[in-house]
Every structure is written in C-alpha cells, then in structure tokens.
Design a protein around this motif. Sequence first.
Motif, PDB file in Angstrom:
ATOM      1  N   PRO A 169     -85.113  57.155  15.156  1.00 27.32           N
ATOM      2  CA  PRO A 169     -83.944  56.841  14.323  1.00 27.32           C
ATOM      3  C   PRO A 169     -82.624  57.247  14.969  1.00 27.32           C
ATOM      4  CG  PRO A 169     -85.689  57.888  13.022  1.00 27.32           C
ATOM      5  CD  PRO A 169     -86.083  58.015  14.464  1.00 27.32           C
ATOM      6  N   TRP A 170     -82.654  58.285  15.806  1.00 25.69           N
ATOM      7  CA  TRP A 170     -81.460  58.701  16.528  1.00 25.69           C
ATOM      8  C   TRP A 170     -81.343  57.840  17.785  1.00 25.69           C
ATOM      9  CZ3 TRP A 170     -77.902  62.409  14.920  1.00 25.69           C
ATOM     10  CH2 TRP A 170     -78.251  63.105  13.765  1.00 25.69           C
ATOM     11  N   ASN A 171     -80.647  56.728  17.646  1.00 27.39           N
ATOM     12  CA  ASN A 171     -80.454  55.822  18.768  1.00 27.39           C
ATOM     13  C   ASN A 171     -79.028  55.287  18.749  1.00 27.39           C
ATOM     14  OD1 ASN A 171     -80.421  52.991  17.465  1.00 27.39           O
ATOM     15  ND2 ASN A 171     -82.313  53.869  16.611  1.00 27.39           N
ATOM     16  N   SER A 172     -78.592  54.716  19.858  1.00 26.35           N
ATOM     17  CA  SER A 172     -77.182  54.346  20.030  1.00 26.35           C
ATOM     18  C   SER A 172     -76.753  53.167  19.179  1.00 26.35           C
ATOM     19  CB  SER A 172     -76.908  54.030  21.506  1.00 26.35           C
ATOM     20  OG  SER A 172     -77.636  52.885  21.924  1.00 26.35           O
ATOM     21  N   VAL A 173     -77.692  52.491  18.539  1.00 26.54           N
ATOM     22  CA  VAL A 173     -77.334  51.418  17.607  1.00 26.54           C
ATOM     23  C   VAL A 173     -77.066  51.999  16.223  1.00 26.54           C
ATOM     24  CG1 VAL A 173     -78.137  49.274  16.517  1.00 26.54           C
ATOM     25  CG2 VAL A 173     -78.629  49.716  18.936  1.00 26.54           C
ATOM     26  N   ALA A 174     -77.797  53.042  15.861  1.00 30.59           N
ATOM     27  CA  ALA A 174     -77.667  53.645  14.532  1.00 30.59           C
ATOM     28  C   ALA A 174     -76.539  54.669  14.464  1.00 30.59           C
ATOM     29  CB  ALA A 174     -78.983  54.306  14.147  1.00 30.59           C
ATOM     30  N   VAL A 175     -76.278  55.369  15.571  1.00 29.94           N
ATOM     31  CA  VAL A 175     -75.267  56.440  15.588  1.00 29.94           C
ATOM     32  C   VAL A 175     -74.408  56.303  16.846  1.00 29.94           C
ATOM     33  CG1 VAL A 175     -76.691  58.050  14.249  1.00 29.94           C
ATOM     34  CG2 VAL A 175     -76.869  58.027  16.746  1.00 29.94           C
ATOM     35  N   THR A 238     -73.168  64.721   4.188  1.00 26.92           N
ATOM     36  CA  THR A 238     -72.638  64.746   5.557  1.00 26.92           C
ATOM     37  C   THR A 238     -72.647  63.334   6.140  1.00 26.92           C
ATOM     38  OG1 THR A 238     -74.776  65.040   6.666  1.00 26.92           O
ATOM     39  CG2 THR A 238     -73.673  67.036   5.821  1.00 26.92           C
ATOM     40  N   TRP A 239     -72.044  63.198   7.325  1.00 28.40           N
ATOM     41  CA  TRP A 239     -72.056  61.882   7.982  1.00 28.40           C
ATOM     42  C   TRP A 239     -73.475  61.472   8.366  1.00 28.40           C
ATOM     43  CZ3 TRP A 239     -74.202  60.944  12.648  1.00 28.40           C
ATOM     44  CH2 TRP A 239     -74.381  62.020  13.531  1.00 28.40           C
ATOM     45  N   TRP A 240     -74.361  62.452   8.543  1.00 35.28           N
ATOM     46  CA  TRP A 240     -75.720  62.133   8.976  1.00 35.28           C
ATOM     47  C   TRP A 240     -76.720  62.108   7.819  1.00 35.28           C
ATOM     48  CZ3 TRP A 240     -78.852  66.480   8.272  1.00 35.28           C
ATOM     49  CH2 TRP A 240     -78.211  67.734   8.246  1.00 35.28           C
TER      50      TRP A 240
END
Length: 573
Positions: A169-175, A238-240
């Motif tokens: 889920p932590w990838n450059s498209v999502a964040v 939070t933002w996340w």
Amino acid sequence: MKLSKANRRVFAWPHLLVGVLAASAAASRAESLPSDAVPTVIVDTQSEPVAPGKFEPTWESLRQYDVPEWYRDAKFGIWAHWGPQCQPEAGDWYARHMYSQGRGQYDAHMQRYGHPSEYGFKDVIHDWKADKWDPDRLVGLYKRVGAQYFFAMANHHDNLDMWDSRHQPWNSVAVGPKKDLIAGWAKAARENGLPFGVSAHAAHAWSWYEVAQGADTEGDKAGAPYDGNLTKADGKGTWWEGLDPQDLYAQAHKPSPDFANLNRIHWRWTWNNDVTLPDQAYCEKFYNRTMDLINKHQPELIYFDDTALPLWPVSDAGLKLAAHFYNTNLRKTGGASNGVLFGKVLSDDQKEALTWDVERGVPPTMEFPAWQTCTCLGGWHYDRGVYQQSRYKSAKAVVHMLADIVSKNGNLLLSVPVRGDGSIDEKEEAILESIASWMEVNREAILATRPWKVFGEGPASEGAPIHAQGFNEGKGKPLTAEDIRYTTSKDGATLYAIVMGSPVEPVSLESLGAEAGLLERRVERVELLGSGGAADWEQTAERLVIRTLPAANPSDADPTAPDAVVYKLTLAN
C-alpha cells in the motif's frame, strides 16, 4: 574467443595473472553464502505463480544461465538510484540514520522537519512530490552520453515501492508523488531503444528499519519513542489515515540485540550474527511485490542489493524470483536470450547462475563470466553537500574506470544522483557532457568489444583487492599515461590500446613486442582515434612503439576532462 563454461574460470595467461587471480578469488569468496543451505521459509506462490520453463528455483537449475550477448556488448549503463531518501538532499541511508541521535542526518532532520517521534520517514515520503521529473529528457541525455541500458530503482531499504504495487500500500502512486515512477522510466527507456532494468533493495527493510523502534537517549525528548511502532489505528485524523505504518516500517517484531548501533547492520547483512530473522509474512510479501514488479514492467535486467539472492538463506523467495525472471525473459524473446540478474559476493558456482555485481570497486584482473561494477558520481542518494563542495567523480575518473572495467570483461553501471524534485544538477550535466564527447570519438574501443589476452600493463596494473561487495575504489595506484588497457573486436581483427592519459612521449606497448608471443596476427596499421590518419609506429622484439601523439591534452584546459586516448591496431587476416 568463445569459452566453454568449464574453462571460463581459468581463462588467463598464467605467466602474468596467476597471483592476482588467486587474490581476487579469495577476496570474492570471503563472505559468500553457501548454495547448499536449506531455507526454512518456503514462500507460497499461489498469488504470484512462478512461470514454467527451462529454469527451476534451485541453484543447480539456475546454473544453466548464460550472460546474453547483448549485455556483453552493452558495457555501459546509467542508473537513477532515486527515491524518497533523495527529498531531504542529505545523503545515503537517510531513512535509517535520521533515527540515530548524534548522527548528522538526525540533526538535519530535526532542523528541517522536527523530531522523529512526531515526523518520521513516512512523513518525508508525504513531502516528496517529484514535480520536476522528466524521464524522457533524462533517459535521452543518458543515451547520448553512451549508455546502452538504463536502470531505475524500484524500491530501497526504506520499503516504498515506486510503482502501482499490488502488494504494498505504501507506493508512489498512493503517497508522495502520486505517480507510477517505474512505468514512466520504463516508457522512456523503451522509446529510446534501451533495455530497461530495475533495482530492488527492500528485502532488508526488516532489520534496516529497526532503529525506528528506538528513542533519544538524552535531551528533552529522551525516551520518547520514534514512529517505528505506529499502527493503522494511530492514524486517525492524520494525512496517513487508512494506511498502516507497519506495511512500511515492518517493525512488528522484536528488534535484534544492539539494534541502535548503526554499524551492526553490516555485520548482519547475511541474516546471521544474532539478527532477528524475517517471518513467513515478510518473506512472502517481498516475493509477491517483486513478482508484481516483474510481471507489470517486464524488465530486461534486475539488480538485487543482496548477498547471493534476496532473503537467502532464510527463504527460497530469491530462487523463485530468479527462475520466474529468467523464464519470462526467455518467453518474451522466443528463447533467444536471457534477462540479466545481478547478485553480490557470489561464490564461483553462483557466478554461473547470476551476474556478479561489484559495488564501488573493480577486481584486480579479468573475471569470467561477464560481471558488472556499480558506482555513483556522488552518493547513492542525492547529497546537497557533495554538490556544494564539488565532490562528484570527474568525467576523467569515470572514463578511466570504464576502460579498466571493460578490459577486464566487465560492464559499468553508473548512478547519476537525482534530486528529490526529479532533476539532476548542472554540475552532473557538465560531467555527462564531457563523457559524451569522449565516447563520441572512442566508443568503438568500448562498446561491443571483448577482453584481450591480457587486460593491460603499466604501474597501476596490479590493482587493489576487493573487500566484501567491492569497495576498493581509489585504493590502488592512480592511472596515468603509463598505464594501458586493451580491448579487442569480437572477430579479433582489431586491437585497441587505451592509454590512460595524454602521452607526451612515444607510447611503448610491451605486451605487443614480438617476443611476448601474444599477438597471433601481424599488425598492419595503427591509428589514433579521432585523428583521421595513420600513426607512425614500429614493432621490435621488446615492444611496439607508437610515435604519433595527440595534438593537445584536454586536461591542460580542464583537469577533470577525460584524457584517455585510444590507438586502433588493425591486424592482418
């Protein structure tokens, strides 16, 4: 000359090379991992099946591998070792060192962002926007410089995937940038006709991030835990919110003893020496992520920043990834060639299964099969201090390194540090333009060549032994105009003598003297590349002497400019 696999290890002229070959072999084996180890974590392939084909996920099967001819011809690649750790412009391993009170990157983080208990690396990722990234322009520049393949970093030890990852889920498209960076790099490479490579480093996030479980030992925040143990429930408001920090930090485990000691990671890189071992879920997630990367982007090359294969010998994940990668590349090419997969600190039998990568170093002599050096103009992650102090490798240093590596049957993969915004700086561009100018004249002595009977001669020919992954850059004697490196055309009709400087007196090539017995064909013509005419030369029993010298030394005007000159010797049929 084409060598059988059985003879590749011993191919050398013994009267010149036996001593350094023995030293090199001992150094390269010093920290290798045994191929007969028995992994305890067997990954499930149901979600991401291994492609059927010639290769099975065993070391024995992988030894069917042969380095493809296109890669042996390529010689020179350029790498964008770029990710969120470049955003602070504070150098290598930022996401680890920012969690160590007293470290320079901790201080830089405190000054720019605040305390790691309140603003962790997950938040640095959020700050990263890559708003000046232009992959078409950069890859086009790299091709003009002479690169024959291009690499992009797919993830680092910081564990962020730089593509639309199915399993992370932590990838450059999502964040962060909200862009599929690997897709953009792959498109640019292929539109420029360059084979595309990806580097995957995330197998080590498990132990590498353990410092994020720590806390300051002194000061106002002493004892306040860093953000490494946060969970999804902590993200409300939070933002996340909705993301689980443990998908990034992978710290839901007991840390290894003395984990706060930054240097312990090197001692434990091969998953030993009291490290807490990764569990089934972690190994399977890395496997699934990497399979997704291969299937989505179909790279021709993969670089693993691991001894042997990722997670070996804890898990069989790396073996399955390698078999899948080789089989999918064979299917893609109709069986004409394999992809190229790199590993570090390989044993001799592993060098038959993978292509050996040497980090920031060069073996002291020729190595077979073909291998690669990876190095960088500056630091692996962009460092504003390197820029301000002009501490980049010069174009001269890069060209000398390239010639030395190619003479020893290797390729050079050069990383050009990318700023957080996705651009490179003007000092790097100037270095690249200088390399391009040299390659425009002399590329035939580098590209699509093969090593000759000896790699060279001169005061710097002995070289320094490599250590662990490599790390012998700058430890040998400096290359000068007294040092020669040899390459030859694939048909053996042309020999190139690369002089590692701009000679001011006749060039003496002792390896080409009649009594040396190395020349099997008579020399018919000698020319200085770029001069447009024949050179004045003669051969004696002791040496071949070339009297025609370059008209000017580029280093007179710019000490950093490449000053290697190439003499082309045409041999009789």
